[in-house]
Design an enzyme around this catalytic site. Structure first.
Site, mmCIF file in Angstrom:
data_model
loop_
_atom_site.group_PDB
_atom_site.id
_atom_site.type_symbol
_atom_site.label_atom_id
_atom_site.label_comp_id
_atom_site.label_asym_id
_atom_site.label_seq_id
_atom_site.Cartn_x
_atom_site.Cartn_y
_atom_site.Cartn_z
ATOM 1 N N ASP A 1 49.728 38.737 36.887
ATOM 2 C CA ASP A 1 49.692 37.644 37.856
ATOM 3 C C ASP A 1 50.056 38.206 39.224
ATOM 4 O OD1 ASP A 1 49.602 35.227 39.118
ATOM 5 O OD2 ASP A 1 51.137 34.254 37.906
ATOM 6 N N ILE A 2 49.027 38.652 39.952
ATOM 7 C CA ILE A 2 49.245 39.337 41.231
ATOM 8 C C ILE A 2 48.679 38.550 42.412
ATOM 9 C CG2 ILE A 2 49.348 41.632 40.166
ATOM 10 C CD1 ILE A 2 46.395 42.021 41.045
ATOM 11 N N LYS A 3 47.775 37.613 42.140
ATOM 12 C CA LYS A 3 47.174 36.717 43.155
ATOM 13 C C LYS A 3 46.746 37.460 44.417
ATOM 14 C CE LYS A 3 49.436 32.470 41.604
ATOM 15 N NZ LYS A 3 50.384 32.999 40.601
ATOM 16 N N ARG A 4 46.007 38.535 44.245
ATOM 17 C CA ARG A 4 45.500 39.272 45.400
ATOM 18 C C ARG A 4 44.305 38.533 46.007
ATOM 19 N NH1 ARG A 4 49.977 41.322 44.563
ATOM 20 N NH2 ARG A 4 50.306 43.557 44.332
ATOM 21 N N THR B 1 45.027 37.944 38.378
ATOM 22 C CA THR B 1 44.797 36.684 39.089
ATOM 23 C C THR B 1 44.439 37.000 40.540
ATOM 24 O OG1 THR B 1 47.155 36.439 39.605
ATOM 25 C CG2 THR B 1 46.332 35.337 37.609
#
Length: 288
Positions: free
Chosen positions: A96-99, A124
């Site tokens: 879950d890094i939401k880059r 993510t």
């Protein structure tokens, strides 16, 4: 077989519970902490016991990188060790890094989280700079079967600030995002009918649940919002398709389950919570 296929099969075998290893050091029971070890090392010990206890009833795990970055170098080692522990357990893992960056920067993010020390099965992503913030990850989907979950309609209250805004054609912004990602995903379909490009669809807003599930039937969903954020099993079930087609994340509800089960070890309490969650969702799905 793509990673999304493997995730589908994991959900078929073990249910849709996604255990969120968003592990803050303060979540560890005081009597478990080894004072001779660093915070990061203690977190890895905690995570490994949790993985061992829950892997039979977890469809996947999600590791939120921020909790590890906050501890600096030792935290990043704990992050890498946690990803490795999940993969060694044979369970799919979501980073879950939401880059959400573009061009060469995004290429480096893709390399950093789909290979090497931080390799995960899924990442993510945030799409609001455009589809060129997604495209650098696609070669890994094509060549290695890697997957991604892209923010579409999220579970937080602030989703209303942008995602629910109306376009000239009457669609919401989240509809536009979902439509474009769904179209892009047609080129990355797996054996079980789901694209390698999944969507993050929050489980706390249920008004459009049936519509969203029907509209994006070949998109696998990562569904946050269960438990601590207020999402209930009967709400979540509407985003699944016969109990599959998505994974339902719970982090604090599982990590801190021992606080609601006095006298029960934290890993056993986490297992109990996963079972309860799995059974509640299965029951809600059976009523649809």
């Amino acid at each position: 077989m793509t990673n999304m296929d493997k995730l589908y099969e994991a959900v078929e075998a073990r249910g849709p519970v996604c255990v969120g290893l968003d592990t803050d050091f303060s979540y560890l029971p005081a009597d478990f902490v080894d004072s001779t070890l660093s915070k990061g090392e203690n977190i890895v010990r905690f995570n490994k016991k949790l993985i061992d206890a829950t892997k039979a009833v977890a469809g996947c795990y999600k590791v939120q990188i921020a909790y590890y970055e906050a501890l600096g170098f030792e935290g990043l080692k704990a992050y890498a060790d946690t990803l490795k522990a999940v993969r060694e357990a044979g369970v799919p893992v979501i980073a879950d890094i939401k880059r959400g960056d573009i061009a060469k920067t995004a290429e480096m993010y893709a390399m950093g989280h789909f290979t090497g020390d931080f390799e995960a099965d899924f990442v993510t992503l945030a799409p609001y700079m455009g589809l060129d913030s997604i495209s650098p990850y696609l070669p890994y989907a094509e060549k290695q079967g890697k997957g991604m979950f892209v923010l579409c309609r999220t579970s937080n209250g602030g989703a209303k600030d942008f995602e629910y805004e109306k376009l000239a054609d009457g669609r919401h912004v989240y509809d536009l995002v979902g439509d474009k990602l769904n179209a892009l995903g047609k080129d990355y379909m797996g054996e079980h009918g789901y694209s390698s490009i999944g969507l993050v669809i929050g489980g706390t807003h249920i008004e459009e649940a049936t519509e969203i599930r029907a509209k994006y039937k070949d998109s696998f969903f990562l569904i946050p919002g269960y438990g601590a954020q207020g999402g209930k099993a009967e709400d979540i079930a509407q985003y699944l398709s016969k109990g599959n087609g998505g994974v339902v994340n719970s982090s604090r509800g599982i990590l801190l389950a021992y606080k609601k089960q006095p006298g029960v070890a934290f890993d056993e309490a986490a297992y109990n919570e996963c079972v309860n969650m799995k059974e509640a969702i299965a029951h809600a799905c059976s009523l649809l």
